[in-house]
Design a protein around this motif. Structure first.
Motif, PDB file in Angstrom:
ATOM      1  N   ASP A  29       0.845  -1.193   0.000  1.00 38.22           N
ATOM      2  CA  ASP A  29       0.000   0.000   0.000  1.00 38.22           C
ATOM      3  C   ASP A  29       0.890   1.258   0.000  1.00 38.22           C
ATOM      4  O   ASP A  29       0.896   2.033   0.940  1.00 38.22           O
ATOM      5  CB  ASP A  29      -0.906  -0.048   1.243  1.00 38.22           C
ATOM      6  CG  ASP A  29      -1.920   1.074   1.227  1.00 38.22           C
ATOM      7  OD1 ASP A  29      -2.237   1.589   0.139  1.00 38.22           O
ATOM      8  OD2 ASP A  29      -2.371   1.463   2.322  1.00 38.22           O
ATOM      9  N   GLN A  30       1.686   1.413  -1.046  1.00 36.85           N
ATOM     10  CA  GLN A  30       2.662   2.513  -1.114  1.00 36.85           C
ATOM     11  C   GLN A  30       2.745   3.031  -2.541  1.00 36.85           C
ATOM     12  O   GLN A  30       2.646   2.251  -3.490  1.00 36.85           O
ATOM     13  CB  GLN A  30       4.056   2.015  -0.702  1.00 36.85           C
ATOM     14  CG  GLN A  30       4.175   1.636   0.764  1.00 36.85           C
ATOM     15  CD  GLN A  30       5.524   1.015   1.112  1.00 36.85           C
ATOM     16  OE1 GLN A  30       5.583  -0.109   1.574  1.00 36.85           O
ATOM     17  NE2 GLN A  30       6.596   1.744   0.883  1.00 36.85           N
ATOM     18  N   LEU A  31       2.971   4.345  -2.674  1.00 36.34           N
ATOM     19  CA  LEU A  31       3.155   4.921  -4.010  1.00 36.34           C
ATOM     20  C   LEU A  31       4.575   5.448  -4.205  1.00 36.34           C
ATOM     21  O   LEU A  31       5.156   5.308  -5.266  1.00 36.34           O
ATOM     22  CB  LEU A  31       2.149   6.061  -4.231  1.00 36.34           C
ATOM     23  CG  LEU A  31       2.157   6.664  -5.631  1.00 36.34           C
ATOM     24  CD1 LEU A  31       1.636   5.658  -6.662  1.00 36.34           C
ATOM     25  CD2 LEU A  31       1.317   7.936  -5.705  1.00 36.34           C
ATOM     26  N   VAL A  32       5.132   6.038  -3.149  1.00 33.56           N
ATOM     27  CA  VAL A  32       6.462   6.643  -3.293  1.00 33.56           C
ATOM     28  C   VAL A  32       7.496   5.553  -3.582  1.00 33.56           C
ATOM     29  O   VAL A  32       8.295   5.662  -4.509  1.00 33.56           O
ATOM     30  CB  VAL A  32       6.820   7.447  -2.018  1.00 33.56           C
ATOM     31  CG1 VAL A  32       8.230   8.000  -2.121  1.00 33.56           C
ATOM     32  CG2 VAL A  32       5.815   8.582  -1.811  1.00 33.56           C
ATOM     33  N   THR A  33       7.467   4.492  -2.791  1.00 30.25           N
ATOM     34  CA  THR A  33       8.319   3.317  -3.027  1.00 30.25           C
ATOM     35  C   THR A  33       7.360   2.176  -3.352  1.00 30.25           C
ATOM     36  O   THR A  33       6.860   1.509  -2.463  1.00 30.25           O
ATOM     37  CB  THR A  33       9.136   2.981  -1.766  1.00 30.25           C
ATOM     38  OG1 THR A  33       9.735   4.172  -1.301  1.00 30.25           O
ATOM     39  CG2 THR A  33      10.230   1.972  -2.062  1.00 30.25           C
ATOM     40  N   ARG A  34       7.110   1.990  -4.640  1.00 35.38           N
ATOM     41  CA  ARG A  34       5.997   1.118  -5.036  1.00 35.38           C
ATOM     42  C   ARG A  34       6.529  -0.221  -5.552  1.00 35.38           C
ATOM     43  O   ARG A  34       7.485  -0.263  -6.317  1.00 35.38           O
ATOM     44  CB  ARG A  34       5.206   1.821  -6.137  1.00 35.38           C
ATOM     45  CG  ARG A  34       3.979   1.060  -6.624  1.00 35.38           C
ATOM     46  CD  ARG A  34       3.160   1.975  -7.514  1.00 35.38           C
ATOM     47  NE  ARG A  34       2.011   1.302  -8.091  1.00 35.38           N
ATOM     48  CZ  ARG A  34       2.023   0.688  -9.260  1.00 35.38           C
ATOM     49  NH1 ARG A  34       3.122   0.641  -9.991  1.00 35.38           N
ATOM     50  NH2 ARG A  34       0.934   0.100  -9.714  1.00 35.38           N
ATOM     51  N   GLY A  35       5.886  -1.286  -5.097  1.00 39.47           N
ATOM     52  CA  GLY A  35       6.310  -2.594  -5.594  1.00 39.47           C
ATOM     53  C   GLY A  35       5.333  -3.669  -5.147  1.00 39.47           C
ATOM     54  O   GLY A  35       4.391  -3.406  -4.383  1.00 39.47           O
ATOM     55  N   PHE A  36       5.582  -4.879  -5.618  1.00 36.48           N
ATOM     56  CA  PHE A  36       4.667  -5.974  -5.305  1.00 36.48           C
ATOM     57  C   PHE A  36       4.837  -6.434  -3.860  1.00 36.48           C
ATOM     58  O   PHE A  36       5.959  -6.584  -3.377  1.00 36.48           O
ATOM     59  CB  PHE A  36       4.930  -7.175  -6.220  1.00 36.48           C
ATOM     60  CG  PHE A  36       4.671  -6.879  -7.674  1.00 36.48           C
ATOM     61  CD1 PHE A  36       3.513  -6.220  -8.067  1.00 36.48           C
ATOM     62  CD2 PHE A  36       5.577  -7.265  -8.642  1.00 36.48           C
ATOM     63  CE1 PHE A  36       3.266  -5.941  -9.395  1.00 36.48           C
ATOM     64  CE2 PHE A  36       5.349  -6.990  -9.980  1.00 36.48           C
ATOM     65  CZ  PHE A  36       4.185  -6.324 -10.361  1.00 36.48           C
ATOM     66  N   ALA A  37       3.670  -6.688  -3.220  1.00 43.46           N
ATOM     67  CA  ALA A  37       3.688  -7.357  -1.921  1.00 43.46           C
ATOM     68  C   ALA A  37       3.812  -8.856  -2.163  1.00 43.46           C
ATOM     69  O   ALA A  37       4.561  -9.550  -1.484  1.00 43.46           O
ATOM     70  CB  ALA A  37       2.401  -7.054  -1.154  1.00 43.46           C
ATOM     71  N   ARG A  38       3.058  -9.351  -3.149  1.00 41.39           N
ATOM     72  CA  ARG A  38       3.108 -10.778  -3.509  1.00 41.39           C
ATOM     73  C   ARG A  38       3.020 -10.909  -5.019  1.00 41.39           C
ATOM     74  O   ARG A  38       2.330 -10.136  -5.688  1.00 41.39           O
ATOM     75  CB  ARG A  38       1.917 -11.547  -2.907  1.00 41.39           C
ATOM     76  CG  ARG A  38       1.959 -11.689  -1.412  1.00 41.39           C
ATOM     77  CD  ARG A  38       0.753 -12.482  -0.916  1.00 41.39           C
ATOM     78  NE  ARG A  38       0.839 -13.901  -1.262  1.00 41.39           N
ATOM     79  CZ  ARG A  38       1.574 -14.790  -0.611  1.00 41.39           C
ATOM     80  NH1 ARG A  38       2.301 -14.407   0.412  1.00 41.39           N
ATOM     81  NH2 ARG A  38       1.601 -16.063  -0.976  1.00 41.39           N
ATOM     82  N   MET A  39       3.703 -11.923  -5.524  1.00 42.64           N
ATOM     83  CA  MET A  39       3.635 -12.212  -6.954  1.00 42.64           C
ATOM     84  C   MET A  39       3.636 -13.742  -7.089  1.00 42.64           C
ATOM     85  O   MET A  39       4.691 -14.376  -7.081  1.00 42.64           O
ATOM     86  CB  MET A  39       4.864 -11.613  -7.646  1.00 42.64           C
ATOM     87  CG  MET A  39       4.813 -11.691  -9.142  1.00 42.64           C
ATOM     88  SD  MET A  39       6.376 -11.020  -9.789  1.00 42.64           S
ATOM     89  CE  MET A  39       5.981 -10.927 -11.503  1.00 42.64           C
ATOM     90  N   GLU A  40       2.417 -14.281  -7.142  1.00 48.77           N
ATOM     91  CA  GLU A  40       2.278 -15.747  -7.204  1.00 48.77           C
ATOM     92  C   GLU A  40       2.564 -16.218  -8.620  1.00 48.77           C
ATOM     93  O   GLU A  40       1.933 -15.751  -9.577  1.00 48.77           O
ATOM     94  CB  GLU A  40       0.841 -16.158  -6.845  1.00 48.77           C
ATOM     95  CG  GLU A  40       0.392 -15.729  -5.467  1.00 48.77           C
ATOM     96  CD  GLU A  40       0.861 -16.675  -4.382  1.00 48.77           C
ATOM     97  OE1 GLU A  40       1.372 -17.760  -4.720  1.00 48.77           O
ATOM     98  OE2 GLU A  40       0.729 -16.299  -3.197  1.00 48.77           O
TER      99      GLU A  40
END
Ligand code: HEM
Length: 415
Positions: free
Chosen positions: A398-409
């Motif tokens: 839940d971030q925009l400034v440092t944005r990335g996947f929490a999970r990638m199944e």
């Protein structure tokens, strides 16, 4: 700027609505249609007395080169009370959140650690980490079920490389990884001070850990970056002890989080664009172009913040002294005046210069180091698992400034 790879299902919205949506969970999940809607208001959007949103490529370049746009340093964070939080106490002791002359002093001290020679020597570590974690993935795939690639690969490669460099024992790395991700939530806009508590808790872990490591290496120096920085600092006193610990904390956070997010984004785009992505091998000329286009199309850091030192006439708008400018790098990377057909992922772009590592005096010192790890890791993964596929749409932190996947199944496709 139509979105292709990242379409929202909701209908298009107006700029005011887009702005209020940007820092909501849905907006952070897919901000690109919101950038499109905001673009209709122009490359510079006044947000009232407290701020300005900047979306245009040339305009962001100008702001990043203009010394009147300061990074949000200790003086700025003192006025907001954020300095009382351990996260910002540490961040304001590093170069990224320091202005002249402290910025130059810290950047000079650390520059050698990012030199081309150091990067060349680190290639071996990155190759070893990529091999190790792809081999590990194969052992997890015994039952052919979905595997979270963030947990098992994207974060593991950079924490192995950076952990090896700093001399962090293997057993401590996973706890540090959780703390690192927590600290990056401090970069998001804060509406309630309690929102900083997870970042503070993460920062306490990292500062305590690196403080102990510095003491230990001062007693028993080794062949690692912490020992080298302790030696340099003790020889010339260029940094205070707290600044030394803070720079090492920063090396750990920057060394792991954004490279890990870039690995996730690059893999996802390689799967979405199989004709270019699937065939990537480590010595392929295509790999740097693919990673550059990923950095443009879906960068790990969407927003940089600056604080106006004085009143500034900026591209027809007045930016008031003390107000904030939010520079949306990810929107500038899709500015149609700079990039033809910007919503198209195109690895053949000429003169492709996204702003994802910033520009000007604070340009990312770790850019070459980060790219090297990603250019090494992703092709090793894709060539080991040629049938890799997404098992479900990836979910974002839940971030925009440092944005990335929490999970990638993913399914590795080996069975
Ligand atoms: C894909 C990975 C990365 C991305 C997208 C990224 C992005 C950025 C950006 C946008 C800035 C500019 C900040 C500003 O102007 O306010 C920056 C600065 C910086 N980055 Fe990175 N970074 C990455 C990886 C790394 C790595 C691996 C390291 C080191 C281990 C690193 C160390 C730094 C440092 C020290 C600065 C501050 C430079 C200064 O203030 O003079 N970065 N980074």
């Amino acid at each position: 700027m139509p979105a292709t790879d990242q379409q929202l299902t909701e209908p298009a919205m107006g700029p005011a609505e887009a702005l209020s949506e940007l820092f909501t969970p849905a907006g952070k999940h897919n901000p690109y249609p919101l950038y499109d809607a905001l673009w209709e208001l122009g490359p510079v959007i006044p947000l009232g007395p407290s701020g300005t949103l900047v979306l245009g490529y040339d305009e962001i370049c100008a702001a990043l080169r203009d010394p009147r746009f300061l990074v949000t340093d200790a003086a700025v964070h003192r006025t907001t009370g954020m300095i009382d939080h351990s996260s910002w106490q540490c961040f304001t002791k590093i170069m990224m959140f320091s202005n002249s002359p402290d910025h130059e002093r810290m950047r000079r001290f650390a520059a050698w650690a990012y030199s081309p020679r150091q990067i060349t020597e680190r290639r071996r570590l990155a190759a070893r980490a990529a091999e190790r974690w792809t081999t590990h993935l194969a052992t997890l795939d015994a039952d052919g079920g979905p595997i979270d690639l963030v947990e098992t690969f994207a974060t593991r490669v950079p924490i192995s490389v950076t952990g090896d460099l700093l001399g962090v024992p293997e057993a401590d790395r996973l706890e540090l990884r959780t703390a690192i991700t927590a600290t990056t939530t401090a970069f998001e806009p804060v509406f309630d001070p309690d929102e900083l508590l997870p970042a503070d808790a993460g920062m306490d872990v990292l500062v305590d850990y690196l403080d102990d490591l510095v003491r230990e290496r001062r007693r028993r120096p080794g062949d690692d970056l912490v020992s080298a920085m302790v030696r340099d600092r003790d020889a010339d006193g260029a940094l205070s002890e707290e600044e030394l610990v803070a720079s090492l904390v920063m090396f750990l956070i920057a060394g792991v989080q954004s490279p890990s997010d870039l690995i996730g984004n690059t893999v996802r785009l390689a799967l979405n664009h199989p004709s270019e992505g699937r065939g990537m091998t480590a010595d392929d000329d295509l790999v740097p172009a693919f990673v550059t286009e990923t950095l443009r199309f879906d960068p790990p850091n969407h927003v940089l913040t600056r604080s106006a030192e004085t009143d500034i006439d900026f591209h027809g708008h007045r930016v008031a002294a003390g107000s904030r400018a939010l520079l949306v790098l990810a929107a500038a990377n899709r500015d149609p005046r700079q990039f033809a057909d910007p919503a198209r992922f195109d690895v053949t772009r000429k003169d492709n210069r996204p702003l994802s590592f910033g520009l000007g005096p604070h340009y990312c010192l770790g850019a070459a180091f980060a790219r090297m790890q990603v250019e090494m890791a992703v092709p090793v993964l894709l060539s080991r698992f040629p049938h890799l596929s997404l098992a479900a749409p990836p979910t974002y932190r839940d971030q925009l400034v440092t944005r990335g996947f929490a999970r990638m199944e993913v399914m590795l496709g080996t069975t």
